[in-house]
Design an enzyme around this catalytic site. Structure first.
Site, mmCIF file in Angstrom:
data_model
loop_
_atom_site.group_PDB
_atom_site.id
_atom_site.type_symbol
_atom_site.label_atom_id
_atom_site.label_comp_id
_atom_site.label_asym_id
_atom_site.label_seq_id
_atom_site.Cartn_x
_atom_site.Cartn_y
_atom_site.Cartn_z
ATOM 1 N N ASN A 150 0.816 -1.231 0.000
ATOM 2 C CA ASN A 150 0.000 0.000 0.000
ATOM 3 C C ASN A 150 0.841 1.269 0.000
ATOM 4 O O ASN A 150 0.518 2.252 -0.657
ATOM 5 C CB ASN A 150 -0.977 -0.017 1.179
ATOM 6 C CG ASN A 150 -0.294 -0.189 2.503
ATOM 7 O OD1 ASN A 150 0.762 -0.825 2.599
ATOM 8 N ND2 ASN A 150 -0.863 0.363 3.539
ATOM 9 N N GLU A 248 3.122 -5.128 12.364
ATOM 10 C CA GLU A 248 2.279 -3.936 12.195
ATOM 11 C C GLU A 248 1.192 -4.336 11.219
ATOM 12 O O GLU A 248 1.460 -4.582 10.043
ATOM 13 C CB GLU A 248 3.140 -2.786 11.663
ATOM 14 C CG GLU A 248 2.578 -1.433 12.017
ATOM 15 C CD GLU A 248 1.449 -1.021 11.100
ATOM 16 O OE1 GLU A 248 0.283 -1.159 11.531
ATOM 17 O OE2 GLU A 248 1.712 -0.580 9.988
ATOM 18 N N CYS A 282 -3.289 1.447 6.482
ATOM 19 C CA CYS A 282 -3.765 0.775 7.697
ATOM 20 C C CYS A 282 -4.415 1.768 8.660
ATOM 21 O O CYS A 282 -5.240 1.391 9.474
ATOM 22 C CB CYS A 282 -2.628 0.020 8.367
ATOM 23 S SG CYS A 282 -1.213 1.071 8.751
ATOM 24 N N GLU A 461 6.877 0.682 16.537
ATOM 25 C CA GLU A 461 7.966 1.184 15.710
ATOM 26 C C GLU A 461 8.064 2.687 15.936
ATOM 27 O O GLU A 461 7.172 3.303 16.487
ATOM 28 C CB GLU A 461 7.674 0.902 14.231
ATOM 29 C CG GLU A 461 7.579 -0.573 13.902
ATOM 30 C CD GLU A 461 7.306 -0.836 12.422
ATOM 31 O OE1 GLU A 461 6.377 -0.224 11.863
ATOM 32 O OE2 GLU A 461 8.037 -1.634 11.820
HETATM 33 O O1 TXE Z 1 -1.125 -8.849 2.438
HETATM 34 P P1 TXE Z 1 -0.036 -9.858 2.932
HETATM 35 P P2 TXE Z 1 -2.226 -9.068 1.318
HETATM 36 C C1 TXE Z 1 -4.215 -6.121 5.025
HETATM 37 C C2 TXE Z 1 -5.408 -5.692 4.198
HETATM 38 C C3 TXE Z 1 -5.334 -6.605 3.038
HETATM 39 C C4 TXE Z 1 -4.913 -7.869 3.713
HETATM 40 C C5 TXE Z 1 -4.287 -8.880 2.829
HETATM 41 O O2 TXE Z 1 -6.580 -5.933 4.909
HETATM 42 O O3 TXE Z 1 -6.573 -6.753 2.394
HETATM 43 O O4 TXE Z 1 -3.961 -7.443 4.657
HETATM 44 O O5 TXE Z 1 -3.387 -8.246 1.957
HETATM 45 C C6 TXE Z 1 4.233 -11.165 2.442
HETATM 46 N N1 TXE Z 1 5.453 -15.543 4.840
HETATM 47 N N2 TXE Z 1 -3.035 -5.329 4.800
HETATM 48 O O6 TXE Z 1 -2.678 -10.487 1.242
HETATM 49 O O7 TXE Z 1 -0.211 -11.165 2.261
HETATM 50 C C7 TXE Z 1 3.755 -10.635 1.116
HETATM 51 O O8 TXE Z 1 4.503 -11.186 0.057
HETATM 52 C C8 TXE Z 1 6.159 -14.422 4.678
HETATM 53 C C9 TXE Z 1 -2.734 -4.378 5.802
HETATM 54 O O9 TXE Z 1 -1.747 -8.468 0.098
HETATM 55 O O10 TXE Z 1 -0.041 -9.812 4.404
HETATM 56 C C10 TXE Z 1 3.981 -9.143 1.306
HETATM 57 O O11 TXE Z 1 5.355 -8.827 1.115
HETATM 58 N N3 TXE Z 1 5.721 -13.340 4.020
HETATM 59 C C11 TXE Z 1 -1.443 -3.756 5.641
HETATM 60 C C12 TXE Z 1 3.607 -8.946 2.778
HETATM 61 O O12 TXE Z 1 3.714 -10.239 3.368
HETATM 62 C C13 TXE Z 1 4.478 -13.392 3.501
HETATM 63 C C14 TXE Z 1 -0.797 -3.674 4.354
HETATM 64 C C15 TXE Z 1 2.202 -8.412 3.008
HETATM 65 O O13 TXE Z 1 1.274 -9.195 2.315
HETATM 66 C C16 TXE Z 1 3.678 -14.550 3.635
HETATM 67 C C17 TXE Z 1 -1.171 -4.722 3.437
HETATM 68 C C18 TXE Z 1 4.215 -15.656 4.337
HETATM 69 N N4 TXE Z 1 3.526 -16.785 4.527
HETATM 70 C C19 TXE Z 1 -2.283 -5.478 3.677
HETATM 71 N N5 TXE Z 1 2.496 -14.326 3.006
HETATM 72 C C20 TXE Z 1 -0.989 -2.753 6.637
HETATM 73 N N6 TXE Z 1 -0.902 -3.130 7.895
HETATM 74 O O14 TXE Z 1 -0.673 -1.632 6.298
HETATM 75 C C21 TXE Z 1 2.553 -13.069 2.496
HETATM 76 N N7 TXE Z 1 3.755 -12.503 2.789
#
Ligand code: TXE
Length: 480
Positions: A150, A248, A282, A461
């Site tokens: 994001n 986070e 977020c 953080e």
């Molecule tokens: O995020 P992912 P996604 C929330 C938001 C969104 C939901 C899912 O609600 O709809 O999360 O989004 C890595 N081991 N936020 O599925 O999967 C992935 O490659 C290690 C909130 O796109 O959590 C990426 O680099 N790493 C948020 C990172 O994790 C893994 C921002 C985030 O992706 C992994 C984004 C694994 N098993 C989404 N699986 C915020 N807090 O700002 C995925 N990744």
């Protein structure tokens, strides 16, 4: 078509498997670049390089590390326009937003932590006349940094800067949906003076590259920003190694509008807080709780304001919102709204995917959407949508407002709007969230603790909190 490469041991390299993933441009849905589909062997190579580089980087004077990070900040600043355009093309956000927010903040992250380590102090404790203690802070080792899509460069550098400043070496895995600005960053690392192996960036999916990083025995620390469910998987994978972790995560952030609020300011800030960056932050407000006596007037003005926000080509300077990050994410957002409609909730504006004309017709556009929600029970009031969707709910008493505010699994941020000092401070105390803003939103000072309660995360953080997370304390006790 640009082919992104991994950055390992100071060199730009192909993934060992030779496999690549498509990188889709959200504004028009076309594949416009490719990124490595790295696997455990690429991650292992990066970790080995980071491990080799650690003793020398750790031993450097902090002034030297600070100077390198300052130079990196200057190099990014010199290419601000290029980085901002890349962020917009990769993520879908308006270019002007990347110019004003994402890239300046990435620069600030490096400058802030370059300064912070020069002012860090260590403790000494005298126990008796002949016994005293001093406490050393040492970098942890190879830091594994996993960042989301994001705010791609903004959140990657929010981890990189403190990790490197405190003397760790790094293997970072940016989101596979938004690799481009991390790739541009790799092109500046050597010029900034970072020795080979100190900062490695490996591209690929979470399930392959991300998981390999989390499960690598030589990575003692994982800093993760992303989804709550992903954090649960990462936590389980990291636990057998006793890794230091920071999470986070998401939010379901309320905005509380009391009847005595400055209405102009509350409406304007609530529109920004709900829809900035397409609602993909977020910290975005996704539940507006409004005192019943001003509900109608607030709702009328808010819906009119939401309809007036310009959704359009991210390259145009007057677009307030661009495209959502991916087709999959847009379907997820649309699914939440469809289910709310099926449950009988009233959609006050938006609620249908938008098709823009011409080249943009395959882009992932979704309009500002406002939904009337009677109470905290519907799914749309409980789950994070992470898109331009906000609910409006009336409350009658202070206690009802607090109950509604706290009635979700999350606890990241809250924005309170009132002119009454007592109400503001009471609510700040009663609401379960890591960030409370009073008569403002997303007002950030990089020194303050940043993070969430409940399902919104573990750890803080920012400022000394980051410096502490990326270091281990060692107490030395001396008997004279
Ligand atoms: O995020 P992912 P996604 C929330 C938001 C969104 C939901 C899912 O609600 O709809 O999360 O989004 C890595 N081991 N936020 O599925 O999967 C992935 O490659 C290690 C909130 O796109 O959590 C990426 O680099 N790493 C948020 C990172 O994790 C893994 C921002 C985030 O992706 C992994 C984004 C694994 N098993 C989404 N699986 C915020 N807090 O700002 C995925 N990744």
């Amino acid at each position: 078509m640009e082919i992104i490469r991994n950055y390992i041991d100071g060199r730009s390299v192909e993934p060992r498997s030779g496999l690549y993933l498509d990188n889709v441009r959200p504004r028009d849905g076309t594949v416009y670049s490719r990124l490595p589909d790295s696997d455990a062997s690429d991650v292992a190579e990066a970790v080995a390089a980071a491990k080799r580089a650690f003793p020398e980087w750790k031993a450097k004077k902090r002034q030297e590390r600070a100077a390198i990070l300052q130079k990196l900040a200057n190099l990014i600043e010199g290419r601000l326009a290029q980085f901002a355009e890349a962020e917009s093309e990769d993520q879908g956000k308006p270019k002007t937003l990347a110019e004003r927010m994402d890239i300046p903040r990435a620069i600030e992250n490096f400058r802030f932590f370059a300064g912070a380590i020069l002012h860090q102090e260590e403790a000494a404790h005298q126990s008796t006349d002949s016994v005293f203690n001093y406490t050393l802070r040492e970098p942890v080792g190879v830091a594994g940094l996993i960042s989301p899509w994001n705010l791609p460069l903004y959140l990657l550098t929010w981890k990189l800067a403190p990790a490197l400043a405190t003397g760790n070496t790094v293997v970072a895995k940016p989101s596979e949906l938004t690799p481009m600005t991390a790739y541009l960053l790799t092109q500046l690392l050597t010029e900034a003076g970072l020795p080979p192996g100190v900062c490695n960036i490996v591209f690929g999916t979470g399930a392959r590259a991300g998981d390999a990083l989390v499960a690598h025995p030589d990575v003692p620390l994982i800093s993760f920003t992303g989804g709550t469910e992903t954090a649960s998987v990462i936590g389980q994978r990291a636990a057998p190694f006793y890794k230091k972790t920071s999470f986070e995560l998401g939010g379901k952030n309320p905005g509380l509008i009391f009847a005595d609020a400055d209405l102009d300011a509350a409406v304007a800030a609530s529109l920004r807080s709900a829809f900035l960056n397409q609602g993909e932050i977020c910290l975005c407000t996704s539940r507006l709780l409004i005192e019943a006596s001003i509900f109608d007037v607030f709702a009328t003005r808010f819906v009119a304001g939401a309809k007036a926000l310009k959704l359009g080509d991210p390259r145009q300077p007057d677009s307030f919102m661009g495209a959502l990050v991916s087709q999959g994410h847009r379907s997820k957002v649309a699914g939440f709204v469809a289910r709310a409609r099926e449950q009988g909730l009233q959609i006050l504006c938006g609620g249908e995917e938008v098709v823009l004309p011409g080249d943009l017709s395959k882009g992932f556009y979704y309009p500002p959407t406002v939904i009337l929600a009677p109470d905290a029970s519907p799914e749309i009031m409980q789950k994070e949508v992470f898109g331009p969707v906000v609910t409006l709910t009336p409350f009658r008493t202070y206690d009802e407002a607090i109950r509604l505010a706290n009635q979700t699994p999350y606890g990241l941020a809250t924005s309170i709007w009132t002119q009454n000092l007592n109400t503001a401070h009471r609510a700040a105390r009663d609401i379960q969230a890591g960030q409370i803003w009073i008569n403002t939103w997303m007002n950030r000072d990089l020194r303050v603790p940043f993070g969430g309660m409940k399902a919104s995360g573990i750890g803080r953080e920012g400022g000394r909190h980051s410096l502490e997370f990326y270091t281990e304390e060692k107490n030395v006790c001396i008997q004279i």
